[in-house]
Design a protein around this motif. Sequence first.
Motif, mmCIF file in Angstrom:
data_model
loop_
_atom_site.group_PDB
_atom_site.id
_atom_site.type_symbol
_atom_site.label_atom_id
_atom_site.label_comp_id
_atom_site.label_asym_id
_atom_site.label_seq_id
_atom_site.Cartn_x
_atom_site.Cartn_y
_atom_site.Cartn_z
ATOM 1 N N GLU A 27 -112.188 -36.559 -20.628
ATOM 2 C CA GLU A 27 -111.666 -36.689 -22.497
ATOM 3 C C GLU A 27 -111.974 -38.370 -22.878
ATOM 4 O OE1 GLU A 27 -109.544 -36.967 -25.894
ATOM 5 O OE2 GLU A 27 -110.344 -35.300 -24.051
ATOM 6 N N LEU A 28 -112.000 -39.531 -21.056
ATOM 7 C CA LEU A 28 -112.477 -40.330 -21.370
ATOM 8 C C LEU A 28 -114.039 -40.920 -21.944
ATOM 9 C CD1 LEU A 28 -110.029 -41.478 -18.630
ATOM 10 C CD2 LEU A 28 -109.985 -42.399 -20.376
ATOM 11 N N ALA A 29 -115.017 -39.722 -21.069
ATOM 12 C CA ALA A 29 -116.388 -40.091 -21.717
ATOM 13 C C ALA A 29 -116.015 -40.220 -23.324
ATOM 14 C CB ALA A 29 -116.469 -39.107 -20.729
ATOM 15 N N ARG A 30 -115.420 -39.137 -23.401
ATOM 16 C CA ARG A 30 -115.443 -37.975 -24.835
ATOM 17 C C ARG A 30 -115.094 -39.584 -26.033
ATOM 18 N NH1 ARG A 30 -112.910 -36.591 -29.797
ATOM 19 N NH2 ARG A 30 -110.876 -37.081 -27.668
ATOM 20 N N ARG A 31 -114.253 -40.618 -25.506
ATOM 21 C CA ARG A 31 -113.237 -41.626 -26.006
ATOM 22 C C ARG A 31 -113.966 -43.022 -25.544
ATOM 23 N NH1 ARG A 31 -106.966 -41.351 -26.999
ATOM 24 N NH2 ARG A 31 -107.182 -38.925 -26.886
ATOM 25 N N GLY A 32 -115.940 -42.856 -25.058
ATOM 26 C CA GLY A 32 -117.054 -43.879 -25.169
ATOM 27 C C GLY A 32 -117.248 -44.301 -23.686
ATOM 28 N N PHE A 33 -116.143 -44.153 -22.159
ATOM 29 C CA PHE A 33 -115.828 -45.047 -21.660
ATOM 30 C C PHE A 33 -116.690 -44.430 -20.415
ATOM 31 C CE2 PHE A 33 -111.552 -45.230 -22.867
ATOM 32 C CZ PHE A 33 -111.252 -46.804 -22.694
ATOM 33 N N HIS A 34 -117.720 -44.717 -19.814
ATOM 34 C CA HIS A 34 -118.138 -44.350 -18.433
ATOM 35 C C HIS A 34 -117.428 -44.374 -16.960
ATOM 36 C CE1 HIS A 34 -121.605 -43.766 -16.253
ATOM 37 N NE2 HIS A 34 -121.292 -44.539 -14.735
ATOM 38 N N VAL A 35 -117.488 -43.178 -16.860
ATOM 39 C CA VAL A 35 -116.281 -42.532 -16.014
ATOM 40 C C VAL A 35 -116.913 -42.133 -14.241
ATOM 41 C CG1 VAL A 35 -114.235 -41.381 -15.184
ATOM 42 C CG2 VAL A 35 -114.614 -41.163 -17.907
ATOM 43 N N LEU A 36 -116.177 -42.963 -13.674
ATOM 44 C CA LEU A 36 -116.863 -42.769 -12.359
ATOM 45 C C LEU A 36 -115.241 -41.788 -11.724
ATOM 46 C CD1 LEU A 36 -117.309 -46.548 -11.210
ATOM 47 C CD2 LEU A 36 -119.006 -45.044 -11.281
ATOM 48 N N ALA A 37 -116.391 -40.657 -11.313
ATOM 49 C CA ALA A 37 -115.036 -39.180 -11.313
ATOM 50 C C ALA A 37 -114.735 -39.272 -9.407
ATOM 51 C CB ALA A 37 -115.514 -38.205 -12.087
ATOM 52 N N GLY A 38 -114.079 -39.499 -8.999
ATOM 53 C CA GLY A 38 -113.765 -39.340 -7.385
ATOM 54 C C GLY A 38 -113.720 -37.585 -7.116
ATOM 55 N N VAL A 39 -114.633 -37.776 -6.348
ATOM 56 C CA VAL A 39 -114.125 -35.699 -5.915
ATOM 57 C C VAL A 39 -114.569 -35.457 -4.215
ATOM 58 C CG1 VAL A 39 -115.636 -34.487 -8.042
ATOM 59 C CG2 VAL A 39 -117.231 -35.118 -6.234
ATOM 60 N N ALA A 232 -102.963 -32.716 -20.740
ATOM 61 C CA ALA A 232 -102.293 -33.089 -20.106
ATOM 62 C C ALA A 232 -103.799 -34.436 -20.080
ATOM 63 C CB ALA A 232 -101.987 -32.911 -19.183
ATOM 64 N N ALA A 233 -104.633 -33.890 -20.209
ATOM 65 C CA ALA A 233 -105.403 -35.647 -20.527
ATOM 66 C C ALA A 233 -105.678 -36.256 -20.976
ATOM 67 C CB ALA A 233 -106.745 -34.593 -20.378
ATOM 68 N N ARG A 234 -104.907 -35.602 -22.808
ATOM 69 C CA ARG A 234 -105.211 -36.585 -23.960
ATOM 70 C C ARG A 234 -104.326 -37.323 -24.238
ATOM 71 N NH1 ARG A 234 -107.056 -31.494 -26.335
ATOM 72 N NH2 ARG A 234 -104.289 -30.666 -27.034
ATOM 73 N N THR A 235 -102.682 -36.596 -23.065
ATOM 74 C CA THR A 235 -101.645 -38.081 -22.950
ATOM 75 C C THR A 235 -102.271 -39.366 -21.666
ATOM 76 O OG1 THR A 235 -99.639 -36.348 -23.093
ATOM 77 C CG2 THR A 235 -99.716 -38.415 -22.261
ATOM 78 N N ARG A 238 -103.901 -41.674 -23.527
ATOM 79 C CA ARG A 238 -103.626 -42.315 -24.151
ATOM 80 C C ARG A 238 -102.857 -43.890 -23.629
ATOM 81 N NH1 ARG A 238 -98.476 -39.785 -26.780
ATOM 82 N NH2 ARG A 238 -97.849 -42.146 -27.407
ATOM 83 N N ALA A 239 -102.562 -43.507 -22.518
ATOM 84 C CA ALA A 239 -102.125 -44.417 -21.070
ATOM 85 C C ALA A 239 -102.948 -45.591 -21.075
ATOM 86 C CB ALA A 239 -102.304 -43.821 -20.032
ATOM 87 N N VAL A 240 -104.451 -44.611 -20.672
ATOM 88 C CA VAL A 240 -105.519 -45.864 -20.432
ATOM 89 C C VAL A 240 -105.625 -46.638 -22.321
ATOM 90 C CG1 VAL A 240 -108.010 -45.868 -19.933
ATOM 91 C CG2 VAL A 240 -106.764 -44.356 -18.893
ATOM 92 N N THR A 241 -105.487 -46.474 -23.442
ATOM 93 C CA THR A 241 -106.507 -46.769 -24.779
ATOM 94 C C THR A 241 -105.579 -46.927 -25.733
ATOM 95 O OG1 THR A 241 -106.003 -44.596 -25.548
ATOM 96 C CG2 THR A 241 -108.567 -44.538 -24.690
ATOM 97 N N ASP A 242 -104.258 -46.848 -25.251
ATOM 98 C CA ASP A 242 -103.083 -46.968 -26.319
ATOM 99 C C ASP A 242 -102.464 -49.321 -26.102
ATOM 100 O OD1 ASP A 242 -102.183 -45.033 -26.938
ATOM 101 O OD2 ASP A 242 -100.269 -44.630 -26.069
#
Length: 285
Positions: A27-39, A232-235, A238-242
């Motif tokens: 979801e964050l990548a779709r909004r234009g961020f580069h996501v470092l995803a820990g796995v 859940a990811a959309r909420t 929002r916490a990241v982008t509001d």
Amino acid sequence: MTTSSENQELVVVTGASTGMGAATAHELARRGFHVLAGVRREADGEAIRTAGVEPFILDITDPEHVAALPSLVGNRTLRAVVNNAGVGGIGPVEVLPLDDWRRIFEVNLFGHIAVTKTLTPSLVRSRGRIVNISSLNGKFAMAGYGSYSASKFALEATSDALRQELTPHGVHVVVIEPGGVKTAMAGHGPAGVDHVAGKMTRDQSARYGGLLHAIPGHVAAFTAAGVTSEVAARTIARAVTDRRPRTRYTIGRPAAVLTRLTRILPDRALDRLAAADLGRHYPSA
């Protein structure tokens, strides 16, 4: 012309292998961020890799993994850290071994603190934000879930302290309180019950046998009534982008209702509410 991740704001998401973490990364990548995803595993990383999502191996309880985070971020703008990694915990307080309590707190609390401490200088420079994934159980504890709730209550308190410490320096601290979410973690309930049941004495079995019988059905029903990871990811996004994020966001109606009730109902009334919810799943005899 290709777009380099060097020109994009970064978000670090822990626990991104599956469920809410993976959905939040996408979801964050779709909004234009580069996501470092820990796995935790290479295979998990390949499963979620896509444009804007860069998986990397991260065990938040491994000091060497955590210490490497600043070099991964480098001089790029760190918009947010989403502390999502977590493990469940099931079992009566009397029965669950202390080693299990320690493991739960290592992941659900101390690992998040380690990641946050390590990346705070980058967040202060970028005036970014910290998003801590708590739970409805961080406000509302029930029999059989004490260890998990305790770790989430502690994360809530840590988040409150962090917010007061970092707000003067331009860093927002946000808590996410999901209710039921359809994730793979819910499927671990029966195995957790078997693990605990095998350690009980005869007297403990008499005290808690009905409770342990009820927990898998309770977890399944609560999860089935929950929202999807994508919702859940959309909420979380929002916490990241509001522009002016709230200090807390709930996910799902049960979380919204119950977190309010914890502020107005006396403890005994909350106990009866929890007992009635679990009671539907006890053996009928």
